[in-house]
Design a protein around this motif. Structure first.
Motif, short mmCIF file in Angstrom:
data_model
loop_
_atom_site.label_atom_id
_atom_site.label_comp_id
_atom_site.label_asym_id
_atom_site.label_seq_id
_atom_site.Cartn_x
_atom_site.Cartn_y
_atom_site.Cartn_z
N PRO A 142 -0.97 -16.97 6.66
CA PRO A 142 -0.23 -15.90 7.34
C PRO A 142 -0.79 -14.52 7.02
CG PRO A 142 1.25 -17.42 6.19
CD PRO A 142 -0.12 -17.71 5.71
N ALA A 143 -0.47 -13.57 7.86
CA ALA A 143 -0.89 -12.19 7.64
C ALA A 143 -0.23 -11.62 6.39
CB ALA A 143 -0.52 -11.33 8.85
N GLN A 144 -0.96 -10.74 5.71
CA GLN A 144 -0.42 -9.93 4.62
C GLN A 144 0.11 -10.77 3.44
OE1 GLN A 144 2.47 -7.29 6.49
NE2 GLN A 144 1.29 -7.40 8.37
N THR A 145 -0.64 -11.81 3.07
CA THR A 145 -0.21 -12.67 1.98
C THR A 145 -1.24 -12.81 0.87
OG1 THR A 145 -0.99 -14.59 3.26
CG2 THR A 145 1.35 -14.07 3.39
N GLU A 167 -10.28 -10.99 10.17
CA GLU A 167 -9.40 -11.95 9.50
C GLU A 167 -9.15 -11.56 8.05
OE1 GLU A 167 -7.87 -15.48 10.66
OE2 GLU A 167 -7.56 -13.57 11.66
N TYR A 169 -9.06 -8.57 6.89
CA TYR A 169 -8.11 -7.46 6.99
C TYR A 169 -6.70 -7.96 7.28
CZ TYR A 169 -6.46 -2.77 8.22
OH TYR A 169 -5.77 -1.58 8.27
N ARG A 170 -6.59 -8.94 8.18
CA ARG A 170 -5.27 -9.47 8.58
C ARG A 170 -4.54 -10.11 7.41
NH1 ARG A 170 -3.07 -14.28 9.81
NH2 ARG A 170 -5.05 -15.36 9.49
N VAL A 171 -5.22 -10.92 6.61
CA VAL A 171 -4.51 -11.66 5.56
C VAL A 171 -4.23 -10.81 4.33
CG1 VAL A 171 -5.41 -13.88 6.35
CG2 VAL A 171 -6.62 -12.64 4.52
N LYS A 246 -8.10 -2.36 1.92
CA LYS A 246 -7.25 -2.16 3.08
C LYS A 246 -6.34 -0.98 2.77
CE LYS A 246 -4.05 -4.61 6.14
NZ LYS A 246 -3.49 -5.95 6.50
N GLU A 253 3.70 -3.06 6.26
CA GLU A 253 3.04 -4.14 5.56
C GLU A 253 3.70 -4.42 4.23
OE1 GLU A 253 -1.10 -4.46 5.71
OE2 GLU A 253 -0.88 -4.74 7.86
#
Length: 271
Positions: A142-145, A167, A169-171, A246, A253
Motif C-alpha cells: 500500500p501507499a505510504q507504508t 512506485e 515515491y508512492r510507498v 520524499k 500523508e
C-alpha cells in the motif's frame, strides 16, 4: 514479445539460473556472465562481520554493486523495502538493524530467488521479514507504508525506470528516504556506448547516466537527490550510492514510525 518484455524475461532467466546455481552449492554469477563477480560486484563489498552473520547461501547469492545498508542509516522500528531482493542478504541485514519492532520486506519477480531467500530466512531464524513476489515497477504494498527503500544494483535492470521511481515515491511515507546502490554512467556516454561496455542482464547496458538518474528522481517528486560514485565497474561506468527523500511537505500523508498515528509495522500485501 516486445523488446521490453524480451529484456525483462532475459533478466528473469539470468537471475533464476543464478539462484539455482547457489541452491546447488555454487556461487552466483551476474547476469549472463559478461560481468565478473570480483571486487566490483558481489559479497566482497560487505564487511566480513556482516557476511559471517548470515547463511552462506545468502552471501553466495549476492550480485550487487555496493552495500546500500552502509548509507541507509536504518533505525530501530523502521519499515524497510529492498527492491530486487535476490537471495535476501540486504533484507536479512536490514531486519537485524530495525529490530523486532521494525520490518524488512524483500521484493523479487523471480520464483527461484524467492525460494532461496525464504530458505535463507529460515536458516537465519529471522521473524521480522516478509518476501513478496512482484516487479519493482508495480510494488505490491500500500501507499505510504515504508520508511526506507533500498536496492542493490537492480534499478539498472528495469525496463521502465520512471515507473520504479514513481512506485518508490508512492510507498514511502512523507519524509521517507531511499538509499540505493546502482550502476550509473557518466553523462558523456550515449546509450549505445553503454551497451558496448556490457549487456543488459549484466547490469551495464541499462544503466542511466548521472543526469538521467537525478532528473528521473526529481520528476517523481524526490528532493535532496545525491548521487555519489564509489568505484568504477567499466570505462565511464560507476557503482554509485543514490540518496533522496520524499518531502515532508506532502499533505495528507502518514507520519514516520514512532510518531503519533503511524501505521503499525507489518502492513503488507503479496502480489
Amino acid at each position: 514479445m516486445s523488446d521490453q518484455a524480451d529484456l525483462r524475461e532475459a533478466v528473469r532467466v539470468g537471475y533464476a539460473a543464478a539462484a539455482l546455481q547457489v541452491s546447488g552449492g555454487g556461487t552466483a554469477c551476474c547476469g549472463s556472465g559478461s560481468v565478473e563477480i570480483d571486487e566490483k560486484f558481489g559479497s566482497g563489498l560487505y564487511e566480513e562481520t556482516e557476511r559471517d552473520a548470515l547463511p552462506a547461501e545468502a552471501v553466495a547469492a549476492s550480485l550487487g554493486c555496493g552495500n546500500p545498508l552502509a548509507v541507509a542509516e536504518l533505525r530501530e522500528g523502521e519499515r524497510v523495502l529492498d527492491l530486487g531482493s535476490g537471495g535476501g542478504i540486504d533484507v536479512l541485514l536490514s531486519a537485524r538493524r530495525v529490530g523486532v519492532s521494525g520490518k524488512a520486506y524483500g521484493l523479487d519477480m523471480t520464483e527461484e530467488m524467492l525460494a532461496l531467500a525464504l530458505a535463507n530466512q529460515r536458516k537465519a531464524g529471522t521473524t521480522n521479514v516478509e518476501f513478496l513476489k512482484g516487479t519493482i515497477e508495480a510494488i505490491p504494498l500500500p501507499a505510504q507504508t515504508i520508511d526506507v527503500v533500498i536496492s542493490n544494483c537492480v534499478i539498472n535492470l528495469s525496463v521502465d525506470k520512471p515507473a520504479v521511481f514513481a512506485e518508490m515515491y508512492r510507498v514511502l511515507v512523507s519524509g521517507g528516504r531511499i538509499g540505493i546502490s546502482d550502476v550509473v554512467a557518466e553523462d558523456r556516454l550515449t546509450p549505445a556506448e553503454r551497451a558496448e561496455r556490457g549487456d543488459y542482464v549484466g547490469c551495464i547496458a541499462g544503466a542511466l547516466s548521472f543526469g538521467e538518474y537525478r532528473e528521473g528522481l526529481k520528476a517523481a517528486g524526490f528532493a535532496d537527490v545525491e548521487i555519489t560514485p564509489t568505484h568504477a565497474v567499466a570505462d565511464g561506468m560507476h557503482s554509485a550510492i543514490v540518496r533522496a527523500v520524499k518531502p515532508t511537505t506532502v499533505s495528507g500523508e502518514l507520519p514516520l514510525v514512532g510518531q503519533e498515528g503511524a501505521v503499525p509495522s507489518g502492513t503488507s500485501c503479496c502480489g
